[in-house]
Write a protein that holds these residues in place. Structure first.
Motif, short mmCIF file in Angstrom:
data_model
loop_
_atom_site.label_atom_id
_atom_site.label_comp_id
_atom_site.label_asym_id
_atom_site.label_seq_id
_atom_site.Cartn_x
_atom_site.Cartn_y
_atom_site.Cartn_z
N ARG A 41 0.83 -1.21 0.00
CA ARG A 41 0.00 0.00 0.00
C ARG A 41 0.86 1.25 0.00
N TYR A 42 0.26 2.32 -0.55
CA TYR A 42 0.90 3.64 -0.48
C TYR A 42 0.73 4.21 0.92
N ARG A 43 1.74 4.92 1.37
CA ARG A 43 1.68 5.63 2.63
C ARG A 43 2.11 7.07 2.38
N GLN A 44 1.36 8.01 2.89
CA GLN A 44 1.71 9.43 2.81
C GLN A 44 2.00 9.86 1.38
N ARG A 45 1.10 9.57 0.46
CA ARG A 45 1.34 9.97 -0.92
C ARG A 45 0.13 10.71 -1.45
N ASN A 46 0.39 11.80 -2.11
CA ASN A 46 -0.64 12.56 -2.81
C ASN A 46 -0.30 12.56 -4.29
N ALA A 47 -1.29 12.30 -5.12
CA ALA A 47 -1.12 12.33 -6.57
C ALA A 47 -1.94 13.50 -7.08
N LEU A 57 -1.03 -0.87 -4.01
CA LEU A 57 -0.09 -0.63 -5.09
C LEU A 57 -0.61 -1.27 -6.37
N GLU A 58 -0.48 -0.58 -7.49
CA GLU A 58 -0.98 -1.13 -8.75
C GLU A 58 -0.16 -2.34 -9.19
N GLY A 87 -4.50 -13.02 -8.06
CA GLY A 87 -5.74 -12.33 -7.72
C GLY A 87 -5.92 -11.02 -8.47
N ARG A 88 -7.09 -10.46 -8.36
CA ARG A 88 -7.45 -9.20 -9.00
C ARG A 88 -6.49 -8.11 -8.54
N THR A 89 -6.12 -7.21 -9.47
CA THR A 89 -5.24 -6.10 -9.12
C THR A 89 -5.80 -4.79 -9.67
N PHE A 90 -5.36 -3.71 -9.07
CA PHE A 90 -5.69 -2.39 -9.58
C PHE A 90 -4.65 -1.99 -10.62
N LEU A 91 -5.09 -1.25 -11.63
CA LEU A 91 -4.20 -0.84 -12.70
C LEU A 91 -3.55 0.52 -12.45
N ASP A 92 -4.02 1.25 -11.46
CA ASP A 92 -3.36 2.50 -11.09
C ASP A 92 -3.62 2.79 -9.62
N ALA A 93 -3.04 3.85 -9.14
CA ALA A 93 -3.06 4.14 -7.70
C ALA A 93 -4.40 4.63 -7.17
N THR A 94 -5.37 4.95 -8.05
CA THR A 94 -6.67 5.41 -7.55
C THR A 94 -7.49 4.29 -6.95
N ASN A 95 -7.20 3.04 -7.35
CA ASN A 95 -7.93 1.86 -6.87
C ASN A 95 -9.41 1.91 -7.22
N THR A 96 -9.75 2.47 -8.36
CA THR A 96 -11.15 2.51 -8.79
C THR A 96 -11.52 1.18 -9.45
N THR A 97 -12.77 0.79 -9.32
CA THR A 97 -13.20 -0.50 -9.83
C THR A 97 -13.17 -0.57 -11.35
N ASP A 98 -13.25 0.58 -12.05
CA ASP A 98 -13.21 0.53 -13.51
C ASP A 98 -11.78 0.36 -14.03
N ALA A 99 -10.79 0.41 -13.17
CA ALA A 99 -9.40 0.22 -13.58
C ALA A 99 -8.80 -0.96 -12.81
N GLY A 141 -5.45 7.47 -15.43
CA GLY A 141 -4.49 8.49 -15.82
C GLY A 141 -3.37 8.76 -14.83
N LEU A 142 -3.29 8.03 -13.71
CA LEU A 142 -2.25 8.31 -12.73
C LEU A 142 -1.00 7.47 -12.92
N SER A 143 -1.08 6.41 -13.68
CA SER A 143 0.06 5.53 -13.84
C SER A 143 0.98 6.05 -14.94
N GLU A 144 2.24 5.74 -14.83
CA GLU A 144 3.20 6.14 -15.84
C GLU A 144 3.15 5.24 -17.06
N LEU A 145 2.35 4.17 -17.03
CA LEU A 145 2.34 3.20 -18.12
C LEU A 145 1.40 3.57 -19.26
N GLY A 146 0.68 4.66 -19.17
CA GLY A 146 -0.17 5.08 -20.27
C GLY A 146 -1.64 4.98 -19.95
#
Length: 167
Positions: A41-47, A57-58, A87-99, A141-146
């Motif tokens: 998990r992220y700790r003390q991070r703002n995007a 973590l994505e 298992g299921r993973t998030f694709l970016d740091a927002t952890n939204t279900t659509d990603a 849109g938060l990930s560096e991978l595109g």
């Protein structure tokens, strides 16, 4: 174990997990199995304007497992089997279900014959997950991978030839 990775003063990744593996084998067979658990998990991070502190973590599945086996006869015929789960993973740091990337189940198998240093075999790859896993999922849109992510190739089968050094 636990791990803290500091990228800067205002961000870090905190992770802890465990993995258990076992291997067995004999002259004509080998098998291995493993299971793993990870909490990253992220700790003390703002995007930008988003606070992602505590988000997972994505591309870091919480659960993983694998099973592999190979058997070979004295005459050179062999069979191989491999099953992997993530298992299921998030694709970016927002952890939204659509990603999210759905859980993956990969099942591979082959059968063939060893002739000297060469192996000739028929194989089937990814026979469990279908072509639906060849989709592209939009990112937030938060990930560096595109802005998109290809999941995994669909099922395939074929004929293979492999060289291995003498045992």
């Amino acid at each position: 174990g636990s791990l803290v990775l500091d990228a800067s003063q205002d961000s870090s990744v905190w992770a802890h997990g465990a993995e258990f593996s076992v291997q067995q084998g004999g002259e004509y067979w080998a098998a291995s199995a493993s299971v793993g658990w990870l909490n990253a998990r992220y700790r003390q991070r703002n995007a930008g304007s988003l606070d992602i502190d505590g988000n997972r973590l994505e591309d870091a599945p919480r659960y993983t497992a694998s099973l592999q086996a190979r058997a070979q006869s004295p005459s050179g015929w062999f069979g191989e089997f491999s099953a992997q789960f993530a298992g299921r993973t998030f694709l970016d740091a927002t952890n939204t279900t659509d990603a999210t990337r759905p859980a993956m189940r990969l099942l591979d198998a082959s059968v063939g014959r060893r002739l000297g240093d060469w192996e000739i075999f028929l194989y089937a790859r990814n026979v469990v997950d279908g072509g639906a896993y060849e989709t592209v999922i939009p990112r937030s849109g938060l990930s560096e991978l595109g802005s998109s992510y290809k999941i995994v190739d669909g099922p395939s089968a074929g004929l293979g030839v492999r060289w291995q050094s003498p045992r």
